[in-house]
Scaffold this active site. Structure first.
Site, PDB file in Angstrom:
ATOM      1  N   ASN A 107      28.621  33.195  69.763  1.00 34.21           N
ATOM      2  CA  ASN A 107      29.051  34.688  70.076  1.00 34.21           C
ATOM      3  C   ASN A 107      29.658  35.279  71.366  1.00 34.21           C
ATOM      4  O   ASN A 107      30.005  36.385  71.015  1.00 34.21           O
ATOM      5  CB  ASN A 107      27.752  35.305  70.100  1.00 34.21           C
ATOM      6  N   GLN A 146      29.540  33.079  63.974  1.00 34.09           N
ATOM      7  CA  GLN A 146      30.872  33.170  64.101  1.00 34.09           C
ATOM      8  C   GLN A 146      31.957  32.108  64.444  1.00 34.09           C
ATOM      9  O   GLN A 146      33.313  32.469  64.214  1.00 34.09           O
ATOM     10  CB  GLN A 146      30.354  33.066  65.801  1.00 34.09           C
ATOM     11  N   CYS A 149      22.889  46.258  79.129  1.00 28.49           N
ATOM     12  CA  CYS A 149      22.255  47.564  79.029  1.00 28.49           C
ATOM     13  C   CYS A 149      22.603  48.541  77.573  1.00 28.49           C
ATOM     14  O   CYS A 149      22.313  49.527  78.041  1.00 28.49           O
ATOM     15  CB  CYS A 149      22.851  47.807  80.658  1.00 28.49           C
TER      16      CYS A 149
END
Length: 392
Positions: free
Chosen positions: A152, A180, A326
């Protein structure tokens, strides 16, 4: 309306108009429960079975081998936990890879707490499983191999046929997370020796919240969700008829004019890669250059941070995603990028652009133009980049 460019199709896709039109009646006048005996319900049972046939046709399977779920994560959980618990008397060893989706990795970690043993295979620098490593990992107590069809993040396509052959030779169940891959790759579960396959509608212009699990005839796995007798007593819960109908239509459309669509998407992908590499220095293409999903472009830019790149792209009305986690609240870089050998610093500067048939060459060129500006701006703020420039 302000220009908006969507290049995050690996995350989700819009529902196609044709799909929505088929779904809408099942929210209003065709609202019957498929388990009911009266016409309003039994008519919907027919529609569910029509959708099942469409999914089976796309996979080269029999419709009795298709079970509807709430999406890819449930399908992965069901396949892995179901196989593990069903065959734990035979063995307790599972083989997977270090680059799987977290729906697979976290399921395996959960099973380790239940006494199962899991081998996490390394991949090469392109993200491909080494078949010799797989063979060496097999034990007498190995009951399941789970390897994703295509990654992915970096788009690399695995040697699924060869993995299926190895599993079959050793009488081990083979599961693949094909979330995917569906719509981007033609899949024949029999030709590829796949026993269990997961898919999710929202990756190929279908609705969110609905998926399917292919279970080869003769393969028995424990149920994940207990309750009523839906899905032939294998998956309890009143069927999401509108979603299932949408899934059926979406997978049907996904394989219409397949070669033509793929050729177009690959041309966009290659144009994007070529222009990025030509116009931006210190860039690395992640994943196999050709053995990758048609619409996937994953690149790492040195001397910048991925989250800043994403935010500035968004300010320019470009939707993309980062190889860095993040943005989900973690400072750790992508486990996939670390697995293919990237350093933490370079992995943090990664960007995934995923294309579809709805994108255009004009959009590709515009995105590259903006990327050149943004990467240069971010690098001007990097002391490390300034040091490199001085040294050169």
């Amino acid at each position: 309306m302000e220009r908006y460019i969507y290049m995050d199709n690996a995350a989700t896709t819009p529902v196609k108009k044709e799909v929505l039109e088929e779904m809408l009646p099942f929210f209003t006048e065709k609202y019957g429960n498929p388990s009911s005996v009266y016409k309003l319900g039994s008519a919907n049972r027919v529609e569910v079975e029509k959708a099942r046939e469409k999914v089976a046709l796309a996979l080269g399977a029999d419709k009795s081998e298709i079970y509807f779920t709430a999406g890819g994560s449930e399908s992965d959980n069901w396949a892995i936990k179901g196989a593990a618990y069903k065959y734990r008397d035979k063995g307790n060893h599972i083989i997977t890879t270090k680059i799987e989706h977290h729906a697979v990795l976290n399921t395996c970690k959960y099973l380790e707490k239940q006494g199962f043993e899991v081998t996490y295979l390394d991949v090469d620098e392109d993200g491909i499983v080494k078949l010799d490593d797989l063979k060496r990992a097999i034990r007498d107590n190995t009951i399941l191999i789970s390897v994703m069809f295509a990654n992915n993040e970096i788009g690399t396509i695995q040697p699924i046929k060869e993995i299926g052959e190895i599993a079959k030779e050793h009488n081990i169940l083979f599961h693949t997370d094909a979330v995917q891959a569906i719509g981007s790759i033609k899949i024949d579960v029999n030709e590829l020796n796949i026993d269990l396959l997961s898919l999710s509608a929202h990756k190929f212009f279908g609705p969110k919240g609905v998926g399917a699990l292919y279970i080869r005839k003769g393969v028995r796995i424990d149920n994940l969700i207990s309750g009523g007798g839906q899905e032939r007593n294998k998956r309890a819960g009143t069927e999401n008829v509108a979603g299932i109908v949408g899934l059926g239509k979406a997978i049907e459309l996904a394989y219409e004019n397949f070669e033509e669509k793929n050729k177009y998407i690959i041309s966009l992908r290659d144009r994007l890669i070529e222009k990025i590499e030509k116009n931006i220095k210190y860039v690395r293409l992640n994943g196999h250059r050709t053995q990758r999903l048609p619409g996937n472009v994953n690149v790492s830019f040195e001397f910048i941070e991925g989250e800043s790149l994403l935010l500035m792209l968004d300010m320019n009305n470009i939707a993309a995603s980062s190889g860095s986690a993040c943005t989900s609240g973690s400072l750790d870089p992508s486990h996939v990028l670390l697995a293919i050998g990237l350093s933490h610093e370079i992995a943090h500067g990664s960007l995934r652009l995923s294309l579809s048939e709805l994108n255009t060459e004009e959009e590709v060129d515009y995105v590259v133009e903006k990327l050149v500006e943004i990467v240069d701006r971010l690098r001007q703020m990097s002391p490390l980049y300034e040091k490199i420039k001085e040294e050169k």
